[in-house]
Design a protein around this motif. Structure first.
Motif, mmCIF file in Angstrom:
data_model
loop_
_atom_site.group_PDB
_atom_site.id
_atom_site.type_symbol
_atom_site.label_atom_id
_atom_site.label_comp_id
_atom_site.label_asym_id
_atom_site.label_seq_id
_atom_site.Cartn_x
_atom_site.Cartn_y
_atom_site.Cartn_z
ATOM 1 N N TYR A 1 0.859 -1.186 0.000
ATOM 2 C CA TYR A 1 0.000 0.000 0.000
ATOM 3 C C TYR A 1 0.895 1.236 0.000
ATOM 4 O O TYR A 1 1.941 1.254 0.655
ATOM 5 N N PHE B 1 -2.291 0.017 -9.537
ATOM 6 C CA PHE B 1 -3.718 0.316 -9.462
ATOM 7 C C PHE B 1 -4.101 1.296 -10.569
ATOM 8 O O PHE B 1 -5.143 1.138 -11.212
ATOM 9 N N VAL C 1 -9.226 2.109 -0.914
ATOM 10 C CA VAL C 1 -8.110 1.240 -0.521
ATOM 11 C C VAL C 1 -7.483 1.719 0.784
ATOM 12 O O VAL C 1 -7.293 0.928 1.721
ATOM 13 N N TYR D 1 -8.367 5.074 -5.042
ATOM 14 C CA TYR D 1 -7.329 4.449 -4.213
ATOM 15 C C TYR D 1 -7.365 4.989 -2.791
ATOM 16 O O TYR D 1 -7.335 4.220 -1.819
ATOM 17 N N GLY E 1 -6.223 -3.169 -5.502
ATOM 18 C CA GLY E 1 -5.479 -2.145 -4.781
ATOM 19 C C GLY E 1 -4.424 -2.654 -3.831
ATOM 20 O O GLY E 1 -3.868 -1.878 -3.052
ATOM 21 N N PHE F 1 -0.055 1.883 -5.713
ATOM 22 C CA PHE F 1 -0.828 2.826 -6.514
ATOM 23 C C PHE F 1 -0.495 2.755 -8.001
ATOM 24 O O PHE F 1 -1.393 2.874 -8.847
#
Length: 478
Positions: free
Chosen positions: A129, A421, A202, A198, A414, A418
């Protein structure tokens, strides 16, 4: 042997069988050819769906398959099995002359795509993430670009003259400064959508659309996307709106809740009907005439506008017969060169080549309608590959694209950061229309969008021990 291994062997066998016929072009379109190829295709698709059972039907693979079947099989079925003909004479001649061979090529491409998808496997690894810093600036920038575009595009754009009386170069709806702003507006729209999704779903883990809309950090991005949709619908540019809507719908289905089959069918039918209606209205037809046209082929009419792109494949077959050769990648030059700003124009000026020599869409339009024309036919996924590389290309390139589609579907959750994504949202936006465009169409928005993201945003990986609960840190740092 696992089901997936059985599927791979089945697809390989079908490819070997179909390829034998694709190296010997034939004329005409017979009901037996259409029903046989359709049966092979639907059987292969059924095996794919069984092997990829999922309560969510709003996925990259299902949308691609749906668009592909409509573009490449609807008119052959309508013509060969139901005696219906396209509206224009050149479409009728092309369909009757090369429709049978074209649908065989489409079958080869579909099975190849399914093979590539089946060969791709989810890679085990730690989830990632990213903190998305400075994302709040994307919304205001997008709104400013939209305002400037609306002023510079002017009445020509909003009166939808490109679809009624004039054209600039068969690929542009605006000229001058507005043309440059159009590219910026499109890239910022995709970046605004990707960052909003996102951060909202996410990182912040909003559990519903209502929670997402109450997220104040995303307000200006959501407003800019709404303004974008309104402006482009007023200008008749439904494709841009469809791409944003498709990205949002697929992301929602992956991040919030799955879209069940009845919901999927209802949404798709409503979307097709609306976009087909817009296609007629933007040419100046009144609502009554547009509604009548929408029902001219009965229930087939809902998707007839998308299905009309089949003519690009039949014309591609005619072109290769006429030229006795394939373009060997030359008709991909425009898309590769277009990744570098101004490089395409420089290349043309230095080589003396025409844009129609480097683009399958313009090559097909010029071959069909002549050099001095006021409209274009576009291209299609199968036609573009066939013109460039023949049946061999239809074995190789759809498989590569199917492999990429599998991974894009995984990135849409996700959990891979990023950057991936963002790429997945671009693929999701194009996936319905890509059957009537080309495999390389997403290339420029992916490359340009990533460059803009690296300039505007500050991306930093969240610490591994915190990735199971990214929301708390993301709210503090965003």
């Amino acid at each position: 042997m696992t089901l997936n291994q059985y599927s791979i062997l089945t697809y390989l066998g079908l490819i070997a069988l179909i390829a034998q016929f694709c190296f010997a072009p034939f004329d005409g379109i017979e009901p037996g050819i259409v029903t046989g190829t359709l049966a092979i295709t639907l059987g292969a698709v059924a095996l794919h769906l069984f092997n990829n059972r999922n309560p969510n039907w709003m996925r990259i693979d299902t949308i691609f398959i749906l668009g592909f079947l409509i573009v490449n099989f609807q008119w052959p079925v309508m013509h060969a099995l139901f005696g219906l003909d396209p509206y224009y004479q050149f479409q009728q001649v092309s369909l009757s002359g090369s429709g049978g061979f074209a649908v065989l090529l489409a079958t080869l491409a579909m099975v190849s795509w399914l093979l590539g998808y089946a060969l791709a496997r989810k890679r085990p690894g730690r989830e990632r993430y990213d903190r998305v810093g400075r994302h709040a600036a994307v919304g205001p920038l997008h709104l400013a670009a939209l305002a400037a575009f609306a002023v510079l595009a002017g009445d020509t754009f909003f009166a939808r003259e490109i679809y009624t009386t004039i054209t600039f170069d068969r690929v542009q709806t605006v000229t001058g400064e507005a043309a440059y702003l159009l590219v910026i507006v499109e890239i910022l729209a995709r970046l605004a959508l990707a960052t909003a999704l996102y951060v909202g779903f996410v990182l912040h883990r909003n559990a519903s659309i209502a929670d997402y809309l109450r997220d104040k950090s995303l307000l200006l991005k959501n407003v800019s996307l709404l303004v974008f949709a309104v402006i482009f619908m007023l200008g008749g540019e439904r494709g841009q709106v469809v791409m944003v809507a498709m990205s949002a719908a697929l992301a929602y289905a992956h991040l919030v809740r799955p879209i069940r089959l009845p919901e999927f069918a209802a949404l798709i039918l409503a979307g097709f009907a609306l976009m087909t209606l817009v296609a007629y209205l933007r040419t100046g037809a009144d609502l009554g005439s547009a509604t009548e046209a929408l029902t001219s082929y009965g229930t087939w009419s809902v998707t007839a506008n998308l299905a009309d792109s089949f003519v690009t494949l039949t014309q591609a077959v005619e072109m290769t017969r006429s030229n006795h050769t394939y373009a060997l990648g030359q008709l991909w030059l425009a898309q590769f060169l277009g990744v570098i700003p101004l490089f395409q124009s420089l290349f043309i000026s230095q080589t003396g080549m025409e844009l129609a020599d480097m683009s399958s869409a313009l090559a097909i339009s010029t071959y069909t309608l002549g050099a001095s024309l006021h409209t274009g036919l576009g291209s299609s996924f199968v036609a573009d590959i066939y013109l460039n590389s023949g049946p061999v290309g239809l074995i190789v390139f759809p498989a590569i694209f199917g492999f990429a589609c599998f991974h894009a579907g995984q990135w849409l959750y996700g959990r891979s950061g990023f950057i991936k994504f963002y790429i997945a949202t671009i693929m999701a936006g194009y996936i319905l229309y890509i059957s009537r465009s080309t495999m390389l169409d997403p290339l420029r928005p992916i490359v340009w969008g990533l460059l803009v993201a690296l300039i505007l945003l500050s991306l930093r990986r969240l610490m591994p021990e915190r990735t199971a609960e990214p929301a708390r840190e993301a709210r503090a740092l965003a």
